[in-house]
Design an enzyme around this catalytic site. Structure first.
Site: not given
Length: 367
Positions: A34, A36-38, A56, A153
């Protein structure tokens, strides 16, 4: 065009979804999981242990001071956390051979398989599983909070779960105001405490307890508890259940605008939580009533919630390791991009893995 230099000794290169990855040779069978934003995540197999890991890769962590600061904080937080219900680092490496060449680093973590959001979409959870999952969330939060970190969050998507229903909290302490400015990503507000959504006051660790309450209620009913369309609509949805707060709470608000808004609201009675949470046991309802309190000062803490009778059959106080305080004084220093690079490079090189890669950290070292 000249071809890129060969991969560093002990590393290999592979293109994954149009991005070049250069990873240690011990990590085989890279598969995209997957993005994401970063950054992006791949699964891989650690050939030394046969264990599946998640790797990651951050997107251009040194493209600006803001991104560099975030990358540094993420690395330091992950290095600090050693608890079975909080994601931690198994390894961190860079394919770059010197500080001058340093542009990328990779974070290696346990592979969990799914997250609570996906799990809830596919199945209805039994009371036993809900109890076990919430217990693990609170154990992880007690540890994170004792380290002086607030998640900010918490939502189903950043609670990783494996096939044995073991849970780890992801992305803690990273949700800062800069997020939407940096990426344009809009943060889901359905799980956020009212004081965070509306910037009422300096918030405390109990913002995370509110989120656990929202998630627990959703696991019980199969529906999002507070599904507002915008900030004020979110607050209205919340107050339909909690009722409007008493005047002494409104007086605590630091923002005059928030005070005026709250004083102008029609009075709403608190709903009986048992009527909202059909099928929930009385103990579950009682715990939720202590988590979903508008006044953050009256909200139960993670440590207090763990002593609730709802968890009586699960509780093992020996299994609640103490955390060392996380020193965040380095994170907010103003540094140039080169300085951020230098301190991050130093953190990458100084990493010491848990005693055995992929092994559970023994209790006496879980500080």
């Amino acid at each position: 065009m000249s071809s890129p230099p060969p991969a560093r000794k002990g590393f290999y290169r592979q293109e994954v979804t149009k991005t070049a990855w250069e990873v240690r040779a011990v990590y085989q069978d890279l598969q995209p999981v997957g993005s994401g934003a970063y950054g992006a995540v791949c699964s891989a197999v650690d050939s030394r242990t046969g264990n599946k890991v998640a790797i990651k890769k951050l997107y251009r962590p040194f493209q600006s001071e803001l991104f560099a600061k975030r990358a540094y904080r993420e690395l330091r937080l992950l290095k600090h956390m050693r608890h079975e219900n909080v994601i931690g680092l198994l390894d961190v490496f860079t394919p770059d051979e010197s500080l001058d060449d340093f542009t990328d680093f990779y974070l290696v973590m346990p592979f969990m398989g799914t997250d609570l959001g996906k799990l809830m979409k596919h199945e209805t959870l039994s009371e036993d599983r809900i109890q076990f999952l919430v217990y693990q969330m609170l154990k992880g939060l007690k540890y994170i909070h004792a380290a002086g970190v607030i998640h900010r969050d918490l939502k189903p998507g950043n609670l990783a779960v494996n096939e044995d229903c073991e849970l780890k909290i992801l992305d803690f302490g990273l949700a800062r105001q800069a997020d939407s400015e940096m990426t344009g990503y809009v943060v889901t507000r359905w799980y956020r405490a009212p004081e965070v959504i509306l910037n009422w006051m300096r918030y405390t660790q109990t913002v995370d307890i509110w989120s656990v309450g929202c998630i627990m209620a959703e696991m019980i009913t199969g529906k999002i508890l507070f599904k507002g369309n915008d900030h004020l609509d979110q607050l209205k949805e919340i107050m339909k259940i909690t009722g409007t707060p008493p005047p002494e709470f409104v007086q605590k608000l630091q923002s005059a605008e928030a005070k005026n808004y709250m004083e102008g609201l029609p009075e709403l009675e608190k709903k009986d939580f048992a009527s909202v949470l059909t099928n929930a046991s009385p103990q579950a309802v009682n715990l939720l009533e202590r988590m979903l309190v508008l006044d953050a000062e009256q909200r139960v803490t993670a440590a207090e919630a763990l002593t609730h009778p709802y968890f009586e059959s699960l509780r093992d106080t020996e299994d609640e390791p103490k955390a060392q305080k996380y020193d965040d004084s380095f994170d907010d220093v103003d540094r140039t991009l080169e300085e951020w690079k230098r301190v991050t490079y130093k953190e990458v090189l100084s990493f010491k893995p848990p005693r055995q890669l992929g092994a559970r950290v023994p209790k006496e070292t879980a500080l």
